[in-house]
Design a protein around this motif. Sequence first.
Motif, mmCIF file in Angstrom:
data_model
loop_
_atom_site.group_PDB
_atom_site.id
_atom_site.type_symbol
_atom_site.label_atom_id
_atom_site.label_comp_id
_atom_site.label_asym_id
_atom_site.label_seq_id
_atom_site.Cartn_x
_atom_site.Cartn_y
_atom_site.Cartn_z
ATOM 1 N N PHE A 144 -12.543 4.410 -8.045
ATOM 2 C CA PHE A 144 -12.076 5.093 -7.296
ATOM 3 C C PHE A 144 -12.411 6.851 -7.815
ATOM 4 O O PHE A 144 -11.152 7.388 -8.702
ATOM 5 C CB PHE A 144 -11.031 5.095 -7.348
ATOM 6 N N LEU A 193 -10.319 7.156 5.652
ATOM 7 C CA LEU A 193 -9.590 6.732 4.653
ATOM 8 C C LEU A 193 -10.095 5.584 4.841
ATOM 9 O O LEU A 193 -10.124 4.320 3.572
ATOM 10 C CB LEU A 193 -8.549 6.612 3.902
ATOM 11 N N CYS A 221 -8.263 10.408 -6.888
ATOM 12 C CA CYS A 221 -9.062 9.828 -7.889
ATOM 13 C C CYS A 221 -7.755 9.048 -8.845
ATOM 14 O O CYS A 221 -7.715 7.666 -8.535
ATOM 15 C CB CYS A 221 -9.538 10.245 -8.460
ATOM 16 N N LEU A 246 -5.101 6.501 -6.960
ATOM 17 C CA LEU A 246 -5.311 5.362 -6.153
ATOM 18 C C LEU A 246 -5.596 4.685 -7.337
ATOM 19 O O LEU A 246 -5.202 3.418 -6.984
ATOM 20 C CB LEU A 246 -6.828 5.697 -5.074
ATOM 21 N N ARG A 290 2.160 -0.802 -3.108
ATOM 22 C CA ARG A 290 0.918 -2.099 -4.051
ATOM 23 C C ARG A 290 1.617 -3.120 -4.393
ATOM 24 O O ARG A 290 1.079 -4.258 -4.749
ATOM 25 C CB ARG A 290 -0.281 -1.083 -4.697
ATOM 26 N N ILE A 307 -5.034 -8.683 -1.819
ATOM 27 C CA ILE A 307 -5.528 -7.378 -2.163
ATOM 28 C C ILE A 307 -4.988 -6.104 -2.058
ATOM 29 O O ILE A 307 -5.719 -4.892 -2.509
ATOM 30 C CB ILE A 307 -5.826 -8.267 -0.409
ATOM 31 N N MET A 351 -6.003 -4.052 -4.608
ATOM 32 C CA MET A 351 -7.142 -4.155 -5.291
ATOM 33 C C MET A 351 -7.525 -2.956 -5.162
ATOM 34 O O MET A 351 -7.009 -2.524 -3.997
ATOM 35 C CB MET A 351 -8.037 -5.317 -5.088
ATOM 36 N N ALA A 352 -9.227 -2.587 -4.675
ATOM 37 C CA ALA A 352 -9.478 -1.147 -4.059
ATOM 38 C C ALA A 352 -9.319 -1.015 -2.915
ATOM 39 O O ALA A 352 -8.567 -0.224 -2.609
ATOM 40 C CB ALA A 352 -10.904 -0.953 -4.806
ATOM 41 N N PRO A 353 -10.069 -2.287 -1.677
ATOM 42 C CA PRO A 353 -9.667 -1.424 -0.345
ATOM 43 C C PRO A 353 -8.270 -0.977 -0.378
ATOM 44 O O PRO A 353 -7.840 -0.470 1.197
ATOM 45 C CB PRO A 353 -9.710 -2.686 0.154
ATOM 46 N N GLY A 364 -5.766 0.181 -1.733
ATOM 47 C CA GLY A 364 -5.146 0.952 -2.135
ATOM 48 C C GLY A 364 -5.819 2.691 -1.102
ATOM 49 O O GLY A 364 -4.979 2.912 -0.775
ATOM 50 N N PHE A 365 -6.375 2.022 -0.944
ATOM 51 C CA PHE A 365 -7.176 3.506 0.967
ATOM 52 C C PHE A 365 -6.227 2.849 1.356
ATOM 53 O O PHE A 365 -6.037 3.813 2.574
ATOM 54 C CB PHE A 365 -8.404 2.321 0.994
ATOM 55 N N VAL A 366 -6.474 1.263 2.154
ATOM 56 C CA VAL A 366 -5.446 1.417 3.010
ATOM 57 C C VAL A 366 -3.621 2.060 2.931
ATOM 58 O O VAL A 366 -3.086 2.655 3.359
ATOM 59 C CB VAL A 366 -5.372 -0.390 3.595
ATOM 60 N N PHE A 410 -2.675 4.487 0.849
ATOM 61 C CA PHE A 410 -3.373 6.092 1.032
ATOM 62 C C PHE A 410 -2.847 6.634 2.750
ATOM 63 O O PHE A 410 -2.188 7.301 2.684
ATOM 64 C CB PHE A 410 -3.950 6.388 0.039
ATOM 65 N N ALA A 411 -4.338 5.768 3.158
ATOM 66 C CA ALA A 411 -4.000 6.275 4.758
ATOM 67 C C ALA A 411 -2.934 6.119 6.159
ATOM 68 O O ALA A 411 -2.977 6.915 5.807
ATOM 69 C CB ALA A 411 -5.241 5.309 5.552
#
Lengths: 199, 225
Positions: free
Chosen positions: A24, A176, B31, B34, B154, B177, B180-182, B184-186, B188-189
Amino acid sequence: MDVKHMIVIMMSAVFVNNYVLSQFLGMCPFLGVSKEIKNAAGMSGAVMFVMLIATAATWPIQHYILHEKGLDYLQTVVFILVIAALVQLTKIILKRYIPPLHDALGVFLPLMVSNCVIFGVTITNINNDYTFFEAVVNALGAGGGFFLAMILFSGIREHTQNADPPPSFKGIPLTLISAAILSLSFFAFGGVVENLFGH
Amino acid sequence: MTRLKKTPKLGILTNGLVKENPVLVSLLGICPALAVSTQSSNALGMGIAATFVLICSNIAISSARGIIPKRVRIPCYIVLIAGFVSFVQMFVEAFAYPLYQALGIFLPLIVVNCIVFSRAEVFARKNSVINSAVDALGMGAGFTLALTAMASIREILGSGTWFGISIPLLSTYNIPIFTMAPGGFVVFAILIAIVNKVSRGKALRRTEFGCAGCPSEHNCGKGGQ
């Protein structure tokens, strides 16, 4: 100079621990400037360029000045100032001597000062106790990883522009979600480096 | 000296918390939001550290608003903010070492956090010291709130714990999951989609990620967009 070791650092920075998709760093340009492939390429070019110069400049400063004189606590202040000064200097030199490169990267260069991926990579290099050569290779890999992520993502976004999501997901949330899927696909690289080079 | 606007303090405070929440409405500081939101306690620590830097930098920049020449204000802000960040870094290392290790690189990265810059540029350099401090407190609280909310989702779904306390059923059937990174994106979305839904699309004035609040906005020609 162990070539295998260098390749491992490089591969892990580009694919496995991609600075954008799994750590990130550099989210703002990744999400903001990825609408068109042309801009995405210009931005990533500037990031790669400045990242290399910044690493080459901050590593000796940390090891030969700050650490030697016991001034480690000034790291944050010194690094951010050095990066800011370097960016200005690079812009001036490029404008004078390599105008085509300046035309391609010029508008993106001032953005580098506040870009967390540049600052993050220079500090990571110090924290991981990399030698100068390892640090440069890591910076190259980080820049390459950023480039790869940007190009792939802008390609995806050109397609999602015509998509028809639920109204609340229009725009930012959809972007996103696409990033999440791209980041998920990079998981496939996990273990590749270990299996190839036996680490 | 610019003329000071009279604004009620409570309005400034809630402005940062809800109406212009830095993460969920203004989309700044993504940044760290996330990256450290895998555990609620880290998110809370990050929020408090950033709030401290925000308050200090807003007070300092507002006090020096008559002295700093307009043309070199960005380098001045960078030095001031970097100074406060170094202070926070040393403080956390000395008194909260586990947090220092968990936040890792994101603690020095508060220097390049867009929220701190944008409050200096948008608010502190035009307003009185007290108003700037209140604004920083509101924005910092909004950042902390958004981070902790995201981290709670999360952590509960991803590892079945909340602030380290395990939750009976979920700790057995967790979905890794989300940490993990994905994930975080989901998350937030989905949070932004909820903000969109609740405010009927009014809250987010920008429909795309853009340059607002970026400290380099005025000298980059909008990043080529």
